[in-house]
Design a protein around this motif. Structure first.
Motif, short mmCIF file in Angstrom:
data_model
loop_
_atom_site.label_atom_id
_atom_site.label_comp_id
_atom_site.label_asym_id
_atom_site.label_seq_id
_atom_site.Cartn_x
_atom_site.Cartn_y
_atom_site.Cartn_z
N ASP A 112 28.45 42.57 24.52
CA ASP A 112 28.64 42.78 23.08
C ASP A 112 29.79 41.94 22.54
O ASP A 112 29.82 41.62 21.35
CB ASP A 112 28.94 44.26 22.81
N LEU A 113 30.74 41.59 23.42
CA LEU A 113 31.90 40.81 22.99
C LEU A 113 32.41 40.01 24.18
O LEU A 113 32.42 40.51 25.32
CB LEU A 113 33.01 41.73 22.47
N LEU A 114 32.80 38.76 23.93
CA LEU A 114 33.43 37.92 24.94
C LEU A 114 34.93 37.90 24.69
O LEU A 114 35.38 37.66 23.57
CB LEU A 114 32.88 36.49 24.89
N LEU A 115 35.70 38.16 25.75
CA LEU A 115 37.15 38.17 25.65
C LEU A 115 37.68 36.95 26.39
O LEU A 115 37.65 36.88 27.63
CB LEU A 115 37.70 39.45 26.27
N TYR A 116 38.13 35.97 25.64
CA TYR A 116 38.63 34.72 26.23
C TYR A 116 40.05 34.94 26.74
O TYR A 116 40.98 35.22 25.96
CB TYR A 116 38.59 33.59 25.21
N ASP A 117 40.22 34.82 28.05
CA ASP A 117 41.49 35.09 28.71
C ASP A 117 41.90 33.86 29.53
O ASP A 117 41.06 33.04 29.89
CB ASP A 117 41.33 36.31 29.64
N ALA A 118 43.18 33.76 29.84
CA ALA A 118 43.66 32.63 30.64
C ALA A 118 43.17 32.74 32.08
O ALA A 118 43.20 33.82 32.67
CB ALA A 118 45.18 32.58 30.60
N LYS A 119 42.74 31.64 32.62
CA LYS A 119 42.30 31.61 34.02
C LYS A 119 43.52 31.73 34.93
O LYS A 119 44.49 30.98 34.80
CB LYS A 119 41.54 30.32 34.30
N THR A 120 43.48 32.68 35.83
CA THR A 120 44.59 32.88 36.76
C THR A 120 44.48 31.90 37.93
O THR A 120 43.39 31.37 38.20
CB THR A 120 44.61 34.32 37.29
N PRO A 121 45.58 31.67 38.64
CA PRO A 121 45.54 30.73 39.77
C PRO A 121 44.58 31.21 40.86
O PRO A 121 44.36 32.42 41.03
CB PRO A 121 46.98 30.73 40.27
N ASP A 122 44.02 30.29 41.58
CA ASP A 122 43.15 30.64 42.71
C ASP A 122 43.93 31.52 43.69
O ASP A 122 45.07 31.22 44.03
CB ASP A 122 42.67 29.39 43.44
N GLY A 123 43.30 32.61 44.13
CA GLY A 123 43.93 33.50 45.09
C GLY A 123 44.85 34.54 44.47
O GLY A 123 45.46 35.33 45.20
N ALA A 124 44.97 34.56 43.13
CA ALA A 124 45.83 35.55 42.48
C ALA A 124 45.30 36.95 42.74
O ALA A 124 44.09 37.18 42.78
CB ALA A 124 45.90 35.28 40.98
N ALA A 125 46.22 37.91 42.88
CA ALA A 125 45.83 39.29 43.17
C ALA A 125 45.19 39.96 41.97
O ALA A 125 44.39 40.89 42.13
CB ALA A 125 47.04 40.09 43.63
N LEU A 126 45.53 39.50 40.78
CA LEU A 126 45.03 40.12 39.55
C LEU A 126 44.17 39.13 38.78
O LEU A 126 44.48 37.94 38.71
CB LEU A 126 46.19 40.58 38.66
#
Length: 214
Positions: free
Chosen positions: A127-141
């Motif tokens: 219903d909605l796309l939330l554009y978020d920053a891509k976290t580093p590879d292997g990040a825990a979150l």
């Protein structure tokens, strides 16, 4: 300008829920990801969720949930929105939407214009796309790390449907983010904290005030 919707995510106490509601938040995010410092167990959700008034939507933030977990958390939190922040494919997103009958958001990790384009695969599924920053590879979150992407990527972007902006927002930069992107919804978590997982009621108020003045 139409009022920008505000989601304050990762609230864990009655005090901070009250602060978000008082400041004018339209959505409250309840984090169900165990690795997050903002994690809420189903028992804890059952204590604080009733504090959220009917006019403020309850958003459950989940990462690759199975159906049993979805059912339990939807009931515990009285959720109105499911926000998916994992590797859920469009088919899985559509299946969750059909199965639950709830509004479903899908977080899209963004670093380049190609990442924005990839979000188009979820048209009709979410219903909605939330554009978020891509976290580093292997990040825990998968999010909530205070990272931002190049907002100019969204300048003039034509999303296939409703969308929102997340990642690295705070009281000082949210007005600029809205000006650049034209975001109809902004989502903040770490940007209104004094420490990881610890929300600051004054920062919540300042964030909502900055958005209201846009």
């Amino acid at each position: 300008m139409t009022r920008v919707a505000i989601k304050i995510c990762g609230l864990t106490t009655i005090e901070t829920i009250d602060a978000a509601v008082r400041a004018g938040a339209s959505h409250v995010g309840l984090n169900y990801f165990p690795k997050s410092p903002r994690y809420l167990s189903p028992d804890r959700v059952g204590i604080i969720a009733p504090r959220i008034p009917a006019h403020v939507k309850r958003v459950g933030v989940l990462v690759d949930p199975d159906d049993n977990l979805l059912d339990a958390l939807i009931v515990a939190g009285g959720l109105q929105v499911v926000q998916l922040h994992g590797q859920e494919a469009p088919g899985r997103v559509a299946a969750i939407r059909q199965r639950t009958g709830l509004e479903v958001w899908k977080a899209i990790s963004v670093k380049t214009a190609a990442d924005l384009a990839a979000g188009g695969a979820y048209a009709g599924a979410a219903d909605l796309l939330l554009y978020d920053a891509k976290t580093p590879d292997g990040a825990a979150l998968p999010g909530g790390m205070g990272m931002r992407f190049d907002w100019s990527l969204l300048a003039g972007h034509r999303a296939s449907g409703p969308w929102g902006l997340s990642g690295g927002l705070d009281p000082e930069n949210v007005a600029e983010a809205i000006r650049i992107t034209g975001a109809p919804l902004v989502d903040v978590s770490s940007g209104v904290e004094s420490a990881p997982g610890v929300k600051d009621v004054d920062k919540i108020a300042a964030f909502c005030k900055a958005v209201s003045q846009c």
